[in-house]
Design a protein around this motif. Structure first.
Motif, PDB file in Angstrom:
ATOM      1  N   LEU A  84       2.498   5.941 -54.793  1.00 30.91           N
ATOM      2  CA  LEU A  84       2.442   7.282 -55.339  1.00 30.91           C
ATOM      3  C   LEU A  84       3.143   8.335 -54.542  1.00 30.91           C
ATOM      4  N   GLU A  85       3.324   8.073 -53.350  1.00 28.78           N
ATOM      5  CA  GLU A  85       4.014   8.785 -52.547  1.00 28.78           C
ATOM      6  C   GLU A  85       5.599   8.767 -52.919  1.00 28.78           C
ATOM      7  N   ARG A  86       5.800   7.487 -53.021  1.00 24.99           N
ATOM      8  CA  ARG A  86       7.307   7.278 -53.296  1.00 24.99           C
ATOM      9  C   ARG A  86       7.664   7.841 -54.442  1.00 24.99           C
ATOM     10  N   GLN A  87       6.723   7.691 -55.439  1.00 27.05           N
ATOM     11  CA  GLN A  87       7.061   8.345 -56.867  1.00 27.05           C
ATOM     12  C   GLN A  87       7.136   9.943 -56.947  1.00 27.05           C
ATOM     13  N   GLY A  88       6.783  10.625 -55.744  1.00 29.95           N
ATOM     14  CA  GLY A  88       6.644  11.997 -55.692  1.00 29.95           C
ATOM     15  C   GLY A  88       5.477  12.580 -56.057  1.00 29.95           C
ATOM     16  N   PHE A  89       4.205  11.764 -56.473  1.00 28.82           N
ATOM     17  CA  PHE A  89       2.958  12.295 -56.914  1.00 28.82           C
ATOM     18  C   PHE A  89       2.333  12.956 -55.890  1.00 28.82           C
ATOM     19  N   LEU A  90       2.278  12.736 -54.602  1.00 31.52           N
ATOM     20  CA  LEU A  90       1.643  13.204 -53.621  1.00 31.52           C
ATOM     21  C   LEU A  90       2.340  13.271 -52.180  1.00 31.52           C
ATOM     22  N   THR A  91       1.794  14.238 -51.288  1.00 33.87           N
ATOM     23  CA  THR A  91       2.440  14.189 -49.827  1.00 33.87           C
ATOM     24  C   THR A  91       1.282  13.966 -48.951  1.00 33.87           C
ATOM     25  N   ILE A  92       1.815  13.266 -47.971  1.00 28.50           N
ATOM     26  CA  ILE A  92       0.838  13.210 -46.663  1.00 28.50           C
ATOM     27  C   ILE A  92       1.276  13.803 -45.542  1.00 28.50           C
ATOM     28  N   THR A  93       0.520  14.799 -45.020  1.00 23.57           N
ATOM     29  CA  THR A  93       0.773  15.608 -44.115  1.00 23.57           C
ATOM     30  C   THR A  93      -0.025  15.740 -42.889  1.00 23.57           C
ATOM     31  N   VAL A  94       0.325  15.866 -41.605  1.00 21.34           N
ATOM     32  CA  VAL A  94      -0.575  15.850 -40.492  1.00 21.34           C
ATOM     33  C   VAL A  94      -1.698  17.066 -40.804  1.00 21.34           C
ATOM     34  N   ASP A  95      -3.067  16.845 -40.337  1.00 20.26           N
ATOM     35  CA  ASP A  95      -4.047  17.485 -40.564  1.00 20.26           C
ATOM     36  C   ASP A  95      -3.681  18.594 -39.474  1.00 20.26           C
ATOM     37  N   PRO A  96      -3.621  19.893 -39.752  1.00 18.49           N
ATOM     38  CA  PRO A  96      -3.302  20.882 -38.775  1.00 18.49           C
ATOM     39  C   PRO A  96      -4.815  20.989 -37.825  1.00 18.49           C
ATOM     40  N   ALA A  97      -5.855  20.642 -38.383  1.00 12.30           N
ATOM     41  CA  ALA A  97      -7.247  20.850 -37.783  1.00 12.30           C
ATOM     42  C   ALA A  97      -7.351  19.629 -36.510  1.00 12.30           C
ATOM     43  N   ASP A  98      -6.646  18.567 -37.018  1.00 14.28           N
ATOM     44  CA  ASP A  98      -6.835  17.285 -35.881  1.00 14.28           C
ATOM     45  C   ASP A  98      -5.684  16.369 -36.257  1.00 14.28           C
ATOM     46  N   ARG A  99      -4.548  16.596 -35.354  1.00 18.44           N
ATOM     47  CA  ARG A  99      -3.122  16.120 -35.658  1.00 18.44           C
ATOM     48  C   ARG A  99      -3.311  14.552 -35.621  1.00 18.44           C
ATOM     49  N   ARG A 100      -4.586  13.968 -35.352  1.00 15.02           N
ATOM     50  CA  ARG A 100      -4.534  12.501 -35.670  1.00 15.02           C
ATOM     51  C   ARG A 100      -4.817  12.032 -37.039  1.00 15.02           C
ATOM     52  N   GLY A 101      -5.434  13.110 -37.930  1.00 11.29           N
ATOM     53  CA  GLY A 101      -5.746  12.792 -39.119  1.00 11.29           C
ATOM     54  C   GLY A 101      -4.564  13.312 -40.274  1.00 11.29           C
ATOM     55  N   ARG A 102      -4.835  12.806 -41.200  1.00  8.02           N
ATOM     56  CA  ARG A 102      -3.730  13.060 -42.368  1.00  8.02           C
ATOM     57  C   ARG A 102      -4.525  13.782 -43.488  1.00  8.02           C
ATOM     58  N   ARG A 103      -3.680  14.681 -44.272  1.00  9.72           N
ATOM     59  CA  ARG A 103      -4.066  15.499 -45.533  1.00  9.72           C
ATOM     60  C   ARG A 103      -3.411  14.997 -46.907  1.00  9.72           C
ATOM     61  N   LEU A 104      -4.122  14.860 -47.783  1.00 13.11           N
ATOM     62  CA  LEU A 104      -3.445  14.305 -49.165  1.00 13.11           C
ATOM     63  C   LEU A 104      -3.373  15.358 -50.232  1.00 13.11           C
ATOM     64  N   ALA A 105      -2.186  15.717 -50.749  1.00 11.87           N
ATOM     65  CA  ALA A 105      -2.125  16.949 -51.707  1.00 11.87           C
ATOM     66  C   ALA A 105      -1.314  16.312 -52.814  1.00 11.87           C
ATOM     67  N   LEU A 106      -1.749  16.601 -54.252  1.00  9.57           N
ATOM     68  CA  LEU A 106      -0.609  16.355 -55.210  1.00  9.57           C
ATOM     69  C   LEU A 106       0.499  17.290 -55.221  1.00  9.57           C
ATOM     70  N   THR A 107       1.604  16.646 -55.564  1.00  5.21           N
ATOM     71  CA  THR A 107       2.764  17.637 -56.056  1.00  5.21           C
ATOM     72  C   THR A 107       2.601  17.955 -57.273  1.00  5.21           C
TER      73      THR A 107
END
Length: 148
Positions: A84-107
């Motif tokens: 889904l990320e390769r298709q451009g449907f979502l992004t995976i970013t570093v969690d600003p509150a905890d750099r070890r975590g990741r956040r997921l967002a729809l594009t």
């Protein structure tokens, strides 16, 4: 040499007719096939639709929160996110509150795919629920939720 233990065929029939796990797995596979076929025109599987829907929130969720919601382990979820990320449907970013975590967002493309899928899901879901007597589908959902 000893004889290997055997399970009587009557036990096999009992498990087939009473096992909640087997019945749930069979129903889940049949429902997934039905929704997969219905969602094919928008290029999503039922699992991908559910995953994208789980990201449709005011704030980007963490991988852990999505894994919990979908009852998936994080490794399986990560594997399902990649296409889904390769298709451009979502992004995976570093969690600003905890750099070890990741956040997921729809594009925008992910929101468009989800929007295209919702009417198909609505129609298919109505077809699936149609044979149920009033209140039965709600009781089924409640029972499944209790098991989850």
């Amino acid at each position: 040499m000893s004889n290997p233990a055997t399970v009587p065929f009557a036990t096999t029939l009992h498990v087939r007719d009473h096992c909640l796990c087997l019945a749930t797995q069979r129903a889940a596979r049949a429902l997934a096939r039905r929704f997969d076929e219905a969602l094919r025109p928008v290029g999503l599987t039922s699992g991908q639709f559910s995953l994208l829907m789980s990201l449709n929130r005011p704030e980007p969720p963490s991988i852990g929160a999505v894994a919990t919601l979908l009852a998936m382990d994080r490794t399986t979820l990560t594997a399902n996110l990649k296409p889904l990320e390769r298709q451009g449907f979502l992004t995976i970013t570093v969690d600003p509150a905890d750099r070890r975590g990741r956040r997921l967002a729809l594009t925008d493309a992910g929101r468009a795919a989800l929007a295209a899928g919702v009417p198909i899901w609505t129609r298919t879901h109505a077809e699936v629920e149609a044979p149920f007597a009033p209140g039965e589908a709600d009781r089924l959902r409640a029972g499944l939720l209790a098991l989850a």
